[in-house]
Design an enzyme around this catalytic site. Structure first.
Site, PDB file in Angstrom:
ATOM      1  N   ASP A  50       3.112  -3.670  -1.169  1.00  0.00           N
ATOM      2  CA  ASP A  50       3.963  -3.483  -2.349  1.00  0.00           C
ATOM      3  C   ASP A  50       4.445  -2.045  -2.488  1.00  0.00           C
ATOM      4  O   ASP A  50       3.908  -1.114  -1.889  1.00  0.00           O
ATOM      5  CB  ASP A  50       3.221  -3.910  -3.619  1.00  0.00           C
ATOM      6  CG  ASP A  50       1.891  -3.177  -3.794  1.00  0.00           C
ATOM      7  OD1 ASP A  50       1.226  -2.885  -2.782  1.00  0.00           O
ATOM      8  OD2 ASP A  50       1.509  -2.896  -4.947  1.00  0.00           O
ATOM      9  N   GLU A  73      -1.245  -3.956  -4.651  1.00  0.00           N
ATOM     10  CA  GLU A  73      -2.326  -2.965  -4.782  1.00  0.00           C
ATOM     11  C   GLU A  73      -2.048  -1.984  -5.911  1.00  0.00           C
ATOM     12  O   GLU A  73      -2.970  -1.482  -6.549  1.00  0.00           O
ATOM     13  CB  GLU A  73      -2.501  -2.199  -3.462  1.00  0.00           C
ATOM     14  CG  GLU A  73      -3.686  -1.251  -3.432  1.00  0.00           C
ATOM     15  CD  GLU A  73      -3.426   0.097  -4.096  1.00  0.00           C
ATOM     16  OE1 GLU A  73      -4.353   0.667  -4.688  1.00  0.00           O
ATOM     17  OE2 GLU A  73      -2.278   0.575  -4.027  1.00  0.00           O
TER      18      GLU A  73
END
Length: 408
Positions: A94, A152
């Protein structure tokens, strides 16, 4: 016995050099993959296109891929021809809500979204690991499970949902790397035990009684109450926490009032707590709530308090951390391996380490010559891309060292 050990060490050195050479051959692909991802970043919990793109690359290698794990996560299972352990390797995929301010051909094309923490490099490195293992299945003892993890950067994170969706079922050990620009390219670092902090966030609302600034005796000034809480909160670490247990209490936002002659009825504060062990974490939570309650009672104010529990601390297994120092020295030379200090930043790799033994490791990606000098989460963040090759080599080296010991 010494002769057998020496022969094994010579063989391992040869194997590690083969790994490095393989990663050097894959390096141009890593750069190409990373730069594509850098141009098309997606935020936590929204990595749908990123996940599909990764799955397509993995299919080209002939990998078996399980999609939509814990959200947009991917699990790659590569089974070898020999019996052995199941070793998991993880990368996060991400990006962050930051406008990319770099001037380069691969700058983000998505407004206000960029890979400002190196996750694109992590993904590219793990793709190279997948390509390597797919081409060398006959050399694998056991199974290599590659985890491409979403989310995350934003709690509650993607690690926990992936675990709940079976990511660690049957896994014997897990390893992960983080490209780290505060460390120069060529250096790798980690430590046994507590490595990165738990990160919790709190919001405090103080409710007083507003009124005219010239008639303060008729009011309960939320700013005064809030200021007293800010001051008292700073004594929690200095006077309630064991000085040998690192901890941080920071209030980063204080919002109250609208003009100069009105006593503010409400005040809102936001902050964070960083700790390395659960006892200290619980102690600070309890002391902070006690400070808020007693100061508000003293002033006659009311309060609302919410603590959002973040990721637990990253605690490396001692044996696996020692493995890092051995493998790192073999791959890169003893002078390139450092013992890191604990860091008060957080990582949801901690959830994996709470379940199985493993080690989280930093790979230096800083380099003034290529502009990789900005801190993580900075709008001009970039990496020395050569660090991706070292990341991939380190992950494979850790997995193969564990497998050889497991078999031996």
């Amino acid at each position: 016995m010494k002769k057998v050990r020496a022969e094994r060490e010579i063989r391992d050195m040869h194997n590690y050099k083969e790994i490095e050479h393989a990663m050097q051959r894959l390096y141009p692909d890593m750069v190409r993959w990373r730069r594509h991802l850098h141009q098309f970043p997606e935020l936590s919990f929204h990595e749908r296109v990123t996940s599909q793109w990764i799955a397509t690359r993995l299919a080209e290698f002939g990998c078996t891929v399980r999609s939509d794990v814990g959200g947009h996560g991917l699990i790659v299972t590569i089974k070898g021809d020999k019996p052995g352990p199941v070793v998991a390797l993880r990368a996060d995929i991400d990006a962050l809500p930051i406008q990319d301010e770099k001037e380069c051909a691969y700058a983000s094309k998505v407004p206000n979204v960029m890979h400002a923490c190196g996750h694109d490099g992590h993904t590219a490195a793990l793709l190279a690991v997948a390509a390597y293992y797919s081409a060398n299945r006959d050399q694998i003892a056991g199974e290599r499970r590659l985890l491409f993890q979403p989310a995350e950067e934003q709690t509650p994170g993607g690690a926990k949902p992936m675990i709940e969706d079976g990511a660690l079922d049957g896994v014997d050990a897990i390893y992960g790397v983080h490209l780290w620009t505060p460390i120069p390219y060529g250096i790798v670092a980690s430590r046994p035990g507590a490595f990165m902090a738990a990160a919790d966030e709190f919001v405090i609302d103080i409710i007083g009684r507003g009124g005219h600034g010239g008639l303060p005796h008729q009011t309960i000034d939320s700013i005064v109450v809030g200021s007293a809480i800010v001051q008292a909160a700073q004594t929690i670490v200095s006077r309630s926490v064991n000085p040998l247990h690192p901890a941080v209490v920071s209030i980063g936002s204080f919002q109250a009032g609208t003009t100069n002659n009105i006593v503010a009825e409400r005040c809102r504060m936001k902050g964070t707590v960083r700790t390395f062990d659960e006892h200290t974490r619980t102690l600070i939570h309890e002391r902070l709530e006690s400070v808020i309650r007693h100061i508000c009672e003293m002033h006659g104010a009311k309060y609302e308090y919410h603590m959002r529990i973040g990721y637990p601390p990253v605690v490396n297994d001692d044996k696996e951390a020692e493995r890092f120092f051995q493998v790192g020295a073999t791959l890169f030379g003893e002078e390139s391996v450092q013992r890191s200090e604990p860091l008060t930043v957080a990582e949801d790799f901690s959830y994996y380490l709470n379940e199985v033994p493993g080690c989280f490791m930093f790979v230096g990606a800083g380099n003034e010559e290529c502009g990789a000098t900005f801190s993580h989460h900075h709008p001009r963040f970039d990496i020395d891309e050569r660090a991706m090759s070292k990341s991939a080599s380190l992950l494979i080296g850790m997995a193969e060292h564990y497998a050889s010991e497991f078999a031996g």
